[in-house]
Enzyme design. Structure first.
Site, PDB file in Angstrom:
ATOM      1  N   HIS A 166       0.545  -1.128  -0.071  1.00 24.55           N
ATOM      2  CA  HIS A 166       0.059   0.097   0.119  1.00 24.55           C
ATOM      3  C   HIS A 166       0.778   1.270   0.061  1.00 24.55           C
ATOM      4  O   HIS A 166       0.135   2.324  -0.405  1.00 24.55           O
ATOM      5  CB  HIS A 166      -0.987   0.053   1.127  1.00 24.55           C
ATOM      6  CG  HIS A 166      -2.037  -1.078   1.075  1.00 24.55           C
ATOM      7  ND1 HIS A 166      -3.390  -0.681   0.786  1.00 24.55           N
ATOM      8  CD2 HIS A 166      -1.952  -2.271   1.253  1.00 24.55           C
ATOM      9  CE1 HIS A 166      -3.938  -1.760   0.932  1.00 24.55           C
ATOM     10  NE2 HIS A 166      -3.222  -2.790   0.964  1.00 24.55           N
ATOM     11  N   ASP A 378       3.477   9.491  -0.802  1.00 19.08           N
ATOM     12  CA  ASP A 378       2.110   8.694  -0.334  1.00 19.08           C
ATOM     13  C   ASP A 378       1.971   7.481  -1.263  1.00 19.08           C
ATOM     14  O   ASP A 378       2.268   7.721  -2.422  1.00 19.08           O
ATOM     15  CB  ASP A 378       1.156   9.602  -0.426  1.00 19.08           C
ATOM     16  CG  ASP A 378      -0.035   9.445   0.707  1.00 19.08           C
ATOM     17  OD1 ASP A 378       0.038   8.061   1.166  1.00 19.08           O
ATOM     18  OD2 ASP A 378      -0.720  10.172   1.317  1.00 19.08           O
TER      19      ASP A 378
HETATM   20  C1  GDG Z   1      -2.203   3.735   3.540  1.00 23.52           C
HETATM   21  C2  GDG Z   1      -1.092   4.650   2.456  1.00 23.52           C
HETATM   22  C3  GDG Z   1      -2.864   4.343   1.002  1.00 23.52           C
HETATM   23  C4  GDG Z   1      -8.952  10.300   7.829  1.00 23.52           C
HETATM   24  N1  GDG Z   1      -9.482  10.985   8.821  1.00 23.52           N
HETATM   25  C5  GDG Z   1     -10.594  10.387   9.251  1.00 23.52           C
HETATM   26  C6  GDG Z   1     -10.659   9.357   8.520  1.00 23.52           C
HETATM   27  N2  GDG Z   1      -9.921   9.061   7.668  1.00 23.52           N
HETATM   28  C7  GDG Z   1      -9.920   8.140   6.706  1.00 23.52           C
HETATM   29  C8  GDG Z   1      -9.927   8.583   5.409  1.00 23.52           C
HETATM   30  C9  GDG Z   1      -9.251   7.269   4.673  1.00 23.52           C
HETATM   31  C10 GDG Z   1      -8.089   6.907   5.571  1.00 23.52           C
HETATM   32  O1  GDG Z   1      -8.632   7.364   6.908  1.00 23.52           O
HETATM   33  C11 GDG Z   1      -6.804   7.598   5.165  1.00 23.52           C
HETATM   34  O2  GDG Z   1      -6.537   6.821   4.102  1.00 23.52           O
HETATM   35  P1  GDG Z   1      -4.928   7.483   3.342  1.00 23.52           P
HETATM   36  O3  GDG Z   1      -4.919   6.820   1.966  1.00 23.52           O
HETATM   37  O4  GDG Z   1      -5.219   9.086   3.050  1.00 23.52           O
HETATM   38  O5  GDG Z   1      -3.810   7.232   4.213  1.00 23.52           O
HETATM   39  P2  GDG Z   1      -3.041   6.169   5.036  1.00 23.52           P
HETATM   40  O6  GDG Z   1      -3.698   5.809   6.305  1.00 23.52           O
HETATM   41  O7  GDG Z   1      -1.869   6.486   5.131  1.00 23.52           O
HETATM   42  O8  GDG Z   1      -3.361   4.669   3.999  1.00 23.52           O
HETATM   43  C12 GDG Z   1      -1.797   5.238   1.505  1.00 23.52           C
HETATM   44  C13 GDG Z   1      -3.917   3.669   1.742  1.00 23.52           C
HETATM   45  O9  GDG Z   1      -2.988   3.006   2.640  1.00 23.52           O
HETATM   46  C14 GDG Z   1      -4.592   2.563   0.905  1.00 23.52           C
HETATM   47  O10 GDG Z   1      -4.004   1.804  -0.009  1.00 23.52           O
HETATM   48  O11 GDG Z   1      -3.770   5.143  -0.156  1.00 23.52           O
HETATM   49  O12 GDG Z   1      -0.949   5.936   0.510  1.00 23.52           O
HETATM   50  O13 GDG Z   1      -0.281   5.572   3.174  1.00 23.52           O
HETATM   51  O14 GDG Z   1     -10.148   6.364   4.220  1.00 23.52           O
HETATM   52  O15 GDG Z   1     -11.200   8.352   5.241  1.00 23.52           O
HETATM   53  N3  GDG Z   1     -12.034   8.653   8.699  1.00 23.52           N
HETATM   54  C15 GDG Z   1     -12.711   9.198   9.820  1.00 23.52           C
HETATM   55  N4  GDG Z   1     -12.770  10.248  10.493  1.00 23.52           N
HETATM   56  C16 GDG Z   1     -11.540  11.033  10.232  1.00 23.52           C
HETATM   57  O16 GDG Z   1     -11.191  11.963  10.853  1.00 23.52           O
HETATM   58  N5  GDG Z   1     -13.951   8.538  10.031  1.00 23.52           N
END
Ligand code: GDG
Length: 494
Positions: A166, A378
């Site tokens: 990921h 990222d």
């Molecule tokens: C890894 C990789 C890759 C965030 N704030 C809140 C909240 N979130 C949820 C978002 C989103 C998730 O968290 C964050 O996903 P990201 O992709 O931005 O980042 P990572 O956690 O670092 O994920 C990344 C991913 O895996 C998938 O392959 O895209 O590059 O680092 O879903 O919605 N959810 C809630 N409240 C919040 O305040 N409910």
């Protein structure tokens, strides 16, 4: 045939309450948001750590069997305090995470971490073997478990086992610094398929393979190619992960979200809203974003009093010193910028250090005139895609880092920016906020079309086809399944 998903964390967390009683709480995060649809209601198994140290004295599997059913079962891998420190905090998050996000100066190459990483990967392999059958398809996720297939194959030589990374895969210059570079490559080659987020990640992997493994060859072209190294043959694919577009846009259009969006809009009395939503992590570029916003206010005085930045920072990995420092740095910058520009009736940065309830998150996605997604590096970044899916009025703009995996798909319609270039980002903020509404709408429409087409089901099917010559249809929905409502998401430490 069943699908067995293995990841470091389960999509639920077991927490110990006062008096020692155990509770099961829902979990989310990039990986969990993405993976739920593959298992949900299809009778598979999800194996992972439940987020609690020890726990050997209780029967956690039985406890999870009592949790609200989602049409698949959980099986736990328990970690001792030492294992959690060496494997999770140590090797995964103080070696691989910083190295693969191009910040090798943050790495702590402690050899004891490596030993624990190998041992815990073996433990995951043994647990998976206990809870699966020969014919099951095993799909392993992320950098914590790069070494699982090598052990699993010893137990089940004829198994079918795939992996998805990921996070980014670094270029050779960076990867070669890893003291265990040969071992990691060899471990990965034990998988039948290695999935990457972007073509760039796959290219980096291939270059590392060619540099380090004598005689390694790569054959084929297109979405999936084949790597041959010694007796191993592994397929390599680039599958950009997506989101459940329909679900996000449906939920964002619901009455409670619309009402909350109206309230948030009214609070800003006509000002434009910029939105940042990031896990607390140095790879997310939060300080750089704040500095660029401060620069925009300095360089473009008409923005003062007319735009507010809402920055949500979700607590994560608080046990690791770099993360605590990152938090202090962010809070200092928020204080400095607010101290400098606040005036009667307007505070430039609204800083929220907590996870939001899902409807509130969606309401922010809906009202934001622009989302600022500016990671220094990222794997993909789901926030960028969720913002577009939830932006049902199609009035928002996406400002996106060139170094997010998502940039490869969204570059034509997002405002791309280099997060290291403070002045460049400041100019892009100004440009995005002053764009003609017709142009903004056109860009957002195109973004939404892309997120809709390459959604989570496209990703799942692409991966399953490449890995096992199957798609979701081969894992049929259980007949007696009663759908559960989408729960509130609590962000899990990744
Ligand atoms: C890894 C990789 C890759 C965030 N704030 C809140 C909240 N979130 C949820 C978002 C989103 C998730 O968290 C964050 O996903 P990201 O992709 O931005 O980042 P990572 O956690 O670092 O994920 C990344 C991913 O895996 C998938 O392959 O895209 O590059 O680092 O879903 O919605 N959810 C809630 N409240 C919040 O305040 N409910």
């Amino acid at each position: 045939v069943r699908l067995v998903v293995v990841s470091n964390r389960l999509p639920v967390v077991i927490a110990r309450g006062t008096g020692g009683s155990l509770r099961v709480e829902p979990g989310a995060g990039g990986l969990v948001t993405a993976l739920r649809p593959v298992l949900r209601n299809r009778g598979g198994t999800w194996i992972g750590w439940p987020g609690i140290e020890g726990g050997g004295e209780e029967n956690l599997d039985a406890l999870l069997d009592e949790a609200p059913p989602d049409g698949y079962r959980f099986r736990t891998v328990l970690l001792t305090h030492e294992e959690k420190e060496g494997f999770y905090d140590g090797f995964s998050n103080e070696v691989i995470w910083p190295l693969f996000h191009d910040t090798s100066s943050r790495c702590n190459f402690d050899p004891r971490y490596w030993e624990t990483y190998v041992a815990v990967n073996r433990k995951f392999a043994q647990a998976t073997a206990r809870h699966s059958a020969d014919e099951d398809f095993v799909w392993v996720h992320d950098y914590h478990l790069m070494g699982m297939a090598a052990h699993y194959r010893q137990i089940r030589p004829g198994c079918r086992i795939a992996f998805f990374l990921h996070i980014p895969f670094p270029a050779p210059d960076t990867f070669l610094k890893l003291p265990w570079r040969f071992q990691i490559l060899e471990m990965l080659l034990a998988y039948d398929l290695i999935g990457f987020q972007t073509l760039r990640d796959r290219r980096n992997f291939i270059q590392c393979l060619r540099t380090l493994i004598t005689g390694a060859q790569v054959a084929g072209k297109g979405m999936v190619v084949t790597a041959l190294a010694g007796s191993r043959c592994a397929r390599l694919g680039a599958f950009p992960i997506g989101i459940d577009f329909q679900e996000f846009s449906r939920a964002a259009a619901q009455a409670d979200v619309s009402e909350e969006a109206l309230r948030l809009r009214a609070d800003e009395s006509g000002r434009q809203i910029l939105l940042g939503v990031d896990r607390l992590d140095y790879s997310k570029g939060i300080p750089q974003k704040l500095e660029a916003f401060g620069r925009a206010l300095e360089s473009f005085p008409p923005l003062r009093g007319r735009v507010t930045l809402v920055q949500v920072v979700v607590p994560s990995r608080e046990g690791i010193p770099d993360y605590a420092q990152q938090k202090s740095r962010i809070e200092r910058l928020v204080g400095e910028i607010n101290g400098r520009f606040t005036r009667s009736g307007w505070v430039p940065i609204h800083y929220l250090f907590r996870a939001l309830e899902r409807p509130t998150l969606l309401a922010y996605y809906r009202v934001a005139d622009a989302a600022l997604v500016l990671p220094l590096k990222d794997g993909m970044n789901l926030v960028a895609k969720e913002y577009c899916a939830a932006n049902v009025t199609e009035e928002g703009a996406l400002i996106l880092s060139e170094f997010a995996g998502a940039a490869a798909q969204m570059q034509g319609s997002a405002f791309l920016a280099n997060p290291f270039d403070v002045e460049g980002v400041a100019r892009t903020i100004h440009q995005a906020l002053s764009l003609d509404p017709g142009d903004r709408r056109e860009r957002m429409r195109r973004l939404r079309r892309g997120v809709k087409e390459f959604d989570i089901f496209w990703w799942l099917n692409s991966c399953l086809r490449a890995a096992f010559s199957r798609d979701l249809g081969h894992f049929p929905v259980l007949e007696d399944y009663v759908p559960q409502p989408e729960g509130d998401h609590v962000l899990l430490a990744h």
